[in-house]
Design a protein around this motif. Sequence first.
Motif, PDB file in Angstrom:
ATOM      1  N   GLN A   7       0.836  -1.207   0.000  1.00  0.00           N
ATOM      2  CA  GLN A   7       0.000   0.000   0.000  1.00  0.00           C
ATOM      3  C   GLN A   7       0.867   1.253   0.000  1.00  0.00           C
ATOM      4  O   GLN A   7       0.513   2.247  -0.625  1.00  0.00           O
ATOM      5  CB  GLN A   7      -0.941  -0.017   1.204  1.00  0.00           C
ATOM      6  N   ILE A   9       3.823   1.498  -1.413  1.00  0.00           N
ATOM      7  CA  ILE A   9       4.342   1.624  -2.778  1.00  0.00           C
ATOM      8  C   ILE A   9       3.268   2.195  -3.698  1.00  0.00           C
ATOM      9  O   ILE A   9       3.555   3.069  -4.532  1.00  0.00           O
ATOM     10  CB  ILE A   9       4.848   0.260  -3.277  1.00  0.00           C
ATOM     11  N   ASN A  10       2.038   1.746  -3.538  1.00  0.00           N
ATOM     12  CA  ASN A  10       0.934   2.288  -4.343  1.00  0.00           C
ATOM     13  C   ASN A  10       0.762   3.781  -4.090  1.00  0.00           C
ATOM     14  O   ASN A  10       0.576   4.563  -5.026  1.00  0.00           O
ATOM     15  CB  ASN A  10      -0.369   1.558  -4.029  1.00  0.00           C
ATOM     16  N   SER A  11       0.844   4.180  -2.845  1.00  0.00           N
ATOM     17  CA  SER A  11       0.712   5.599  -2.502  1.00  0.00           C
ATOM     18  C   SER A  11       1.852   6.420  -3.085  1.00  0.00           C
ATOM     19  O   SER A  11       1.643   7.534  -3.567  1.00  0.00           O
ATOM     20  CB  SER A  11       0.679   5.779  -0.986  1.00  0.00           C
ATOM     21  N   LEU A  13       3.562   5.694  -5.807  1.00  0.00           N
ATOM     22  CA  LEU A  13       3.340   5.795  -7.251  1.00  0.00           C
ATOM     23  C   LEU A  13       2.344   6.910  -7.572  1.00  0.00           C
ATOM     24  O   LEU A  13       2.538   7.662  -8.523  1.00  0.00           O
ATOM     25  CB  LEU A  13       2.827   4.463  -7.801  1.00  0.00           C
ATOM     26  N   ILE A  14       1.297   7.009  -6.773  1.00  0.00           N
ATOM     27  CA  ILE A  14       0.301   8.055  -6.979  1.00  0.00           C
ATOM     28  C   ILE A  14       0.928   9.432  -6.783  1.00  0.00           C
ATOM     29  O   ILE A  14       0.734  10.346  -7.593  1.00  0.00           O
ATOM     30  CB  ILE A  14      -0.899   7.856  -6.029  1.00  0.00           C
ATOM     31  N   LEU A  41       2.096   6.359 -14.234  1.00  0.00           N
ATOM     32  CA  LEU A  41       2.394   6.067 -12.828  1.00  0.00           C
ATOM     33  C   LEU A  41       1.192   6.364 -11.939  1.00  0.00           C
ATOM     34  O   LEU A  41       0.855   5.576 -11.051  1.00  0.00           O
ATOM     35  CB  LEU A  41       3.595   6.879 -12.351  1.00  0.00           C
ATOM     36  N   TYR A  44      -1.585   3.699 -12.682  1.00  0.00           N
ATOM     37  CA  TYR A  44      -1.208   2.375 -12.196  1.00  0.00           C
ATOM     38  C   TYR A  44      -1.286   2.323 -10.670  1.00  0.00           C
ATOM     39  O   TYR A  44      -1.773   1.348 -10.105  1.00  0.00           O
ATOM     40  CB  TYR A  44       0.198   2.012 -12.672  1.00  0.00           C
ATOM     41  N   GLY A  45      -0.813   3.386 -10.002  1.00  0.00           N
ATOM     42  CA  GLY A  45      -0.904   3.443  -8.549  1.00  0.00           C
ATOM     43  C   GLY A  45      -2.346   3.435  -8.076  1.00  0.00           C
ATOM     44  O   GLY A  45      -2.692   2.758  -7.101  1.00  0.00           O
ATOM     45  N   LYS A  48      -3.784  -0.181  -8.570  1.00  0.00           N
ATOM     46  CA  LYS A  48      -3.314  -1.135  -7.565  1.00  0.00           C
ATOM     47  C   LYS A  48      -3.907  -0.818  -6.191  1.00  0.00           C
ATOM     48  O   LYS A  48      -4.272  -1.723  -5.448  1.00  0.00           O
ATOM     49  CB  LYS A  48      -1.782  -1.115  -7.500  1.00  0.00           C
ATOM     50  N   ALA A  49      -3.999   0.462  -5.841  1.00  0.00           N
ATOM     51  CA  ALA A  49      -4.554   0.849  -4.546  1.00  0.00           C
ATOM     52  C   ALA A  49      -6.034   0.482  -4.459  1.00  0.00           C
ATOM     53  O   ALA A  49      -6.501  -0.008  -3.426  1.00  0.00           O
ATOM     54  CB  ALA A  49      -4.373   2.340  -4.316  1.00  0.00           C
TER      55      ALA A  49
END
Length: 73
Positions: A7, A9-11, A13-14, A41, A44-45, A48-49
């Motif tokens: 989570q 990493i997803n944040s 990326l956002i 990016l 994708y973030g 995934k989130a």
Amino acid sequence: MKKPSAQFINSMLILVGGAILLYEISGEERNVYSMIVGLVLLMYGLFKATNFWVETKDDHKEEPKDDNLDNKL
């Protein structure tokens, strides 16, 4: 269950994707390829989130314990 680091990493990326987009939009000269990378990016973030949130939306709910059955035995 997924790791909390996923989570994070997803944040990240956002945030990075949004920062790249904001930087390119606010500048005088716009690099289209940077904007595409930032948008990819960011999206994708978010993808995934959102999948992570959907998978873990019911984690806070516990199965109710039926104490009445234990008392009757």
